[in-house]
Design a protein around this motif. Sequence first.
Motif, PDB file in Angstrom:
ATOM      1  N   ALA A  28     -11.005  11.818  -6.858  1.00 35.92           N
ATOM      2  CA  ALA A  28     -10.916  10.961  -8.044  1.00 35.92           C
ATOM      3  C   ALA A  28     -10.609  11.796  -9.284  1.00 35.92           C
ATOM      4  CB  ALA A  28     -12.222  10.204  -8.231  1.00 35.92           C
ATOM      5  N   SER A  29      -9.917  11.194 -10.240  1.00 37.52           N
ATOM      6  CA  SER A  29      -9.607  11.881 -11.491  1.00 37.52           C
ATOM      7  C   SER A  29     -10.872  12.202 -12.265  1.00 37.52           C
ATOM      8  CB  SER A  29      -8.686  11.016 -12.358  1.00 37.52           C
ATOM      9  OG  SER A  29      -7.437  10.894 -11.745  1.00 37.52           O
ATOM     10  N   VAL A  30     -10.805  13.275 -13.037  1.00 37.94           N
ATOM     11  CA  VAL A  30     -11.952  13.744 -13.809  1.00 37.94           C
ATOM     12  C   VAL A  30     -11.792  13.303 -15.255  1.00 37.94           C
ATOM     13  CG1 VAL A  30     -13.195  15.793 -14.575  1.00 37.94           C
ATOM     14  CG2 VAL A  30     -12.134  15.758 -12.337  1.00 37.94           C
ATOM     15  N   THR A  31     -12.858  12.784 -15.847  1.00 34.73           N
ATOM     16  CA  THR A  31     -12.793  12.459 -17.263  1.00 34.73           C
ATOM     17  C   THR A  31     -12.875  13.748 -18.060  1.00 34.73           C
ATOM     18  OG1 THR A  31     -15.178  12.138 -17.320  1.00 34.73           O
ATOM     19  CG2 THR A  31     -13.831  10.180 -16.987  1.00 34.73           C
ATOM     20  N   GLY A  32     -12.181  13.794 -19.148  1.00 32.36           N
ATOM     21  CA  GLY A  32     -12.186  14.979 -19.987  1.00 32.36           C
ATOM     22  C   GLY A  32     -11.082  15.967 -19.667  1.00 32.36           C
ATOM     23  N   SER A  33     -10.303  15.703 -18.617  1.00 26.75           N
ATOM     24  CA  SER A  33      -9.193  16.602 -18.319  1.00 26.75           C
ATOM     25  C   SER A  33      -8.038  16.299 -19.270  1.00 26.75           C
ATOM     26  CB  SER A  33      -8.747  16.464 -16.867  1.00 26.75           C
ATOM     27  OG  SER A  33      -8.279  15.160 -16.619  1.00 26.75           O
ATOM     28  N   THR A  34      -7.178  17.278 -19.489  1.00 28.93           N
ATOM     29  CA  THR A  34      -6.063  17.133 -20.423  1.00 28.93           C
ATOM     30  C   THR A  34      -4.926  16.377 -19.765  1.00 28.93           C
ATOM     31  OG1 THR A  34      -6.663  19.232 -21.445  1.00 28.93           O
ATOM     32  CG2 THR A  34      -4.447  18.406 -21.880  1.00 28.93           C
ATOM     33  N   PHE A  35      -4.488  15.285 -20.381  1.00 24.28           N
ATOM     34  CA  PHE A  35      -3.355  14.506 -19.889  1.00 24.28           C
ATOM     35  C   PHE A  35      -2.122  14.882 -20.701  1.00 24.28           C
ATOM     36  CE2 PHE A  35      -0.445  10.926 -20.126  1.00 24.28           C
ATOM     37  CZ  PHE A  35      -0.206  10.707 -18.786  1.00 24.28           C
ATOM     38  N   CYS A  36      -1.038  15.217 -19.994  1.00 20.45           N
ATOM     39  CA  CYS A  36       0.221  15.579 -20.657  1.00 20.45           C
ATOM     40  C   CYS A  36       1.324  14.635 -20.207  1.00 20.45           C
ATOM     41  CB  CYS A  36       0.629  17.011 -20.301  1.00 20.45           C
ATOM     42  SG  CYS A  36      -0.537  18.260 -20.821  1.00 20.45           S
ATOM     43  N   PHE A  37       2.168  14.280 -21.131  1.00 21.38           N
ATOM     44  CA  PHE A  37       3.360  13.498 -20.799  1.00 21.38           C
ATOM     45  C   PHE A  37       4.534  14.141 -21.524  1.00 21.38           C
ATOM     46  CE2 PHE A  37       6.373  10.001 -21.595  1.00 21.38           C
ATOM     47  CZ  PHE A  37       6.677   9.718 -20.282  1.00 21.38           C
ATOM     48  N   THR A  38       5.158  15.072 -20.846  1.00 17.77           N
ATOM     49  CA  THR A  38       6.341  15.737 -21.387  1.00 17.77           C
ATOM     50  C   THR A  38       7.485  15.464 -20.436  1.00 17.77           C
ATOM     51  OG1 THR A  38       5.589  17.737 -20.301  1.00 17.77           O
ATOM     52  CG2 THR A  38       5.143  17.561 -22.635  1.00 17.77           C
ATOM     53  N   SER A  39       8.557  14.936 -20.941  1.00 17.57           N
ATOM     54  CA  SER A  39       9.647  14.504 -20.080  1.00 17.57           C
ATOM     55  C   SER A  39      10.980  15.124 -20.498  1.00 17.57           C
ATOM     56  CB  SER A  39       9.752  12.975 -20.109  1.00 17.57           C
ATOM     57  OG  SER A  39       8.575  12.420 -19.601  1.00 17.57           O
ATOM     58  N   GLU A  40      10.975  16.405 -20.855  1.00 15.44           N
ATOM     59  CA  GLU A  40      12.232  17.065 -21.180  1.00 15.44           C
ATOM     60  C   GLU A  40      13.170  16.988 -19.989  1.00 15.44           C
ATOM     61  OE1 GLU A  40      12.166  21.128 -22.570  1.00 15.44           O
ATOM     62  OE2 GLU A  40      10.485  20.658 -23.892  1.00 15.44           O
ATOM     63  N   ARG A  41      14.382  16.601 -20.230  1.00 15.73           N
ATOM     64  CA  ARG A  41      15.441  16.563 -19.208  1.00 15.73           C
ATOM     65  C   ARG A  41      15.093  15.671 -18.029  1.00 15.73           C
ATOM     66  NH1 ARG A  41      16.304  23.071 -18.999  1.00 15.73           N
ATOM     67  NH2 ARG A  41      16.554  23.355 -21.214  1.00 15.73           N
TER      68      ARG A  41
END
Length: 177
Positions: free
Chosen positions: A127-140
Amino acid sequence: MINLIDGLLRMIDKAAEQGTRQAARQYGRRSLLAKTGAALIGGALLPILPFDRTSGSAFAAEGEDETACEYWRYCALDGNLCNTSGGTTTSCPPGSSASKVSWVGTCLNPNDGKDYLVSYNDCCGKASVTGSTFCFTSERERPGYRMGLYNDINWCMANDDKGYHCTVAVLVGLADE
């Protein structure tokens, strides 16, 4: 001079013989063979042990934060960073496994000015952990019909455990020019 060298060689020969005889009295043949075999096999396996090839200055410069979405290796990452979710930049946390399929990004390393292929693998089965860093980078990023270049998919679909946990960013090599 020859007598001096001859005498020295006889002393070395005698010391080696005494050491060998003492070892023969103290240890059995099987013990010696077992230890020799273990040393040979261990030495042969040493080159295949995993080690971090990315520790060079070209990959992580002093002061760069590998837990921030702005880190150059995350240029096409969409998900939770594994190094803030119990794993590392390149390995899944315990209890999860890397997805059998992945997407690839081409990221520019500002430290050496070169483009690198980065494989993004989702870590599945935990299961996903709360407090982890979420990134959404969609270069190219490419549209969804180019599956290997599209990051908005549950890449855990090929694994037995389909639950998403986090994403690793593994350097594949230099991108061809």
